[in-house]
Design a protein around this motif. Structure first.
Motif, PDB file in Angstrom:
ATOM      1  N   SER A  49       0.484  -1.337  -0.046  1.00 28.65           N
ATOM      2  CA  SER A  49       0.075  -0.394  -0.063  1.00 28.65           C
ATOM      3  C   SER A  49       1.212   1.256   0.368  1.00 28.65           C
ATOM      4  O   SER A  49       0.354   2.517  -0.202  1.00 28.65           O
ATOM      5  N   ASN A  50       2.364   1.255  -0.086  1.00 31.38           N
ATOM      6  CA  ASN A  50       2.904   2.138  -0.494  1.00 31.38           C
ATOM      7  C   ASN A  50       4.168   2.412  -1.021  1.00 31.38           C
ATOM      8  O   ASN A  50       4.780   2.754  -0.722  1.00 31.38           O
ATOM      9  N   ARG A  51       3.546   1.939  -2.375  1.00 36.83           N
ATOM     10  CA  ARG A  51       4.463   1.697  -3.294  1.00 36.83           C
ATOM     11  C   ARG A  51       4.102   2.406  -4.633  1.00 36.83           C
ATOM     12  O   ARG A  51       2.971   3.162  -4.703  1.00 36.83           O
ATOM     13  N   LEU A  52       4.321   3.578  -4.351  1.00 37.55           N
ATOM     14  CA  LEU A  52       4.680   4.925  -5.647  1.00 37.55           C
ATOM     15  C   LEU A  52       5.182   4.328  -7.070  1.00 37.55           C
ATOM     16  O   LEU A  52       6.367   3.819  -7.239  1.00 37.55           O
ATOM     17  N   SER A  62       9.863   3.231  -9.531  1.00 39.20           N
ATOM     18  CA  SER A  62       8.714   2.740  -8.377  1.00 39.20           C
ATOM     19  C   SER A  62       9.696   3.762  -7.353  1.00 39.20           C
ATOM     20  O   SER A  62      11.165   3.448  -6.850  1.00 39.20           O
ATOM     21  N   THR A  64       9.253   3.398  -2.530  1.00 36.88           N
ATOM     22  CA  THR A  64       8.783   3.141  -1.205  1.00 36.88           C
ATOM     23  C   THR A  64       8.181   4.611  -0.489  1.00 36.88           C
ATOM     24  O   THR A  64       9.243   4.437   0.082  1.00 36.88           O
ATOM     25  N   LYS A  75      -1.076  10.836  -0.138  1.00 37.40           N
ATOM     26  CA  LYS A  75      -1.996   9.845  -0.691  1.00 37.40           C
ATOM     27  C   LYS A  75      -3.221  10.081  -1.360  1.00 37.40           C
ATOM     28  O   LYS A  75      -3.639   9.682  -2.078  1.00 37.40           O
ATOM     29  N   LEU A  78      -3.424  11.973  -4.269  1.00 35.20           N
ATOM     30  CA  LEU A  78      -2.902  10.939  -5.854  1.00 35.20           C
ATOM     31  C   LEU A  78      -3.582   9.478  -6.433  1.00 35.20           C
ATOM     32  O   LEU A  78      -5.505   9.845  -5.739  1.00 35.20           O
ATOM     33  N   GLU A 162       1.915   8.623  -8.979  1.00 30.87           N
ATOM     34  CA  GLU A 162       0.690   7.575  -8.743  1.00 30.87           C
ATOM     35  C   GLU A 162       0.563   6.424  -7.753  1.00 30.87           C
ATOM     36  O   GLU A 162       1.831   5.935  -7.606  1.00 30.87           O
ATOM     37  N   MET A 163      -0.020   6.008  -7.598  1.00 33.32           N
ATOM     38  CA  MET A 163       0.161   4.649  -6.325  1.00 33.32           C
ATOM     39  C   MET A 163      -0.412   3.421  -7.448  1.00 33.32           C
ATOM     40  O   MET A 163      -1.077   3.091  -8.124  1.00 33.32           O
ATOM     41  N   GLU A 164       1.125   2.753  -6.719  1.00 33.53           N
ATOM     42  CA  GLU A 164       1.285   1.102  -7.643  1.00 33.53           C
ATOM     43  C   GLU A 164       0.331   0.528  -7.413  1.00 33.53           C
ATOM     44  O   GLU A 164      -0.401   0.437  -6.385  1.00 33.53           O
TER      45      GLU A 164
END
Length: 165
Positions: A49-52, A62, A64, A75, A78, A162-164
């Motif tokens: 949930s913390n991958r950008l 990528s 973290t 977040k 985003l 954006e979030m992965e």
């Protein structure tokens, strides 16, 4: 002979205790459940949930993100596309549309790939390692920043965060 008289009973006690051990867990063997809110500052929290994802032109990086109140508020903004300005030949920065909570500190040295918040609303992406006397709130770090400087170039640039999934 006296040694055998001492060791034999001791060996029987140890073997007897091992034989009494069961595979059924006792109440005290149950795992401890932690409230996830107590882990907000732990680097061991759920990293998925913390991958950008950071897109710069045709390049994608990528990152973290940390787990803290600033990142939670970040977040919520985003995905976002920002026009980032060049500063000091080591960083790009852009003002966010609104303020975030902060916990600023002087890191002394900022590493290439660090994503920081300056003040309450200025997002800063460092593409060179640099010493600093300024205070920042750290948001996270690009996992592999080796090609970051080349992707960002020397001028102003548009960056999408954006979030992965």
């Amino acid at each position: 002979m006296k040694l055998n008289q001492i060791l034999l009973p001791l060996l029987l006690v140890v073997v007897g205790n091992l034989a009494c051990k069961t595979d059924t867990p006792m109440a005290e063997d149950k795992p401890i459940k932690l409230d996830s809110t107590s882990l907000d500052n732990s680097p061991l929290t759920d990293r998925s949930s913390n991958r950008l994802r950071i897109r710069i032109g045709s390049n994608t990086f990528s990152a973290t993100l940390l787990s803290n109140a600033t990142v939670t508020a970040f977040k919520a903004k985003l995905p976002i596309t920002l026009f980032m300005k060049e500063l000091n030949r080591n960083e790009k920065f852009a003002d966010l549309p609104s303020s975030l909570p902060t916990n600023a500190a002087n890191p002394d040295t900022i590493q290439m790939g660090d994503l920081m918040l300056y003040g309450t609303n200025t997002l800063v992406l460092f593409y060179e390692t640099v010493r600093t006397s300024y205070s920042y709130t750290k948001l996270g770090r690009i996992d592999n920043p080796t090609a970051l400087a080349a992707a960002l170039g020397s001028g102003n640039i548009t960056v999408t965060l954006e979030m992965e999934l």
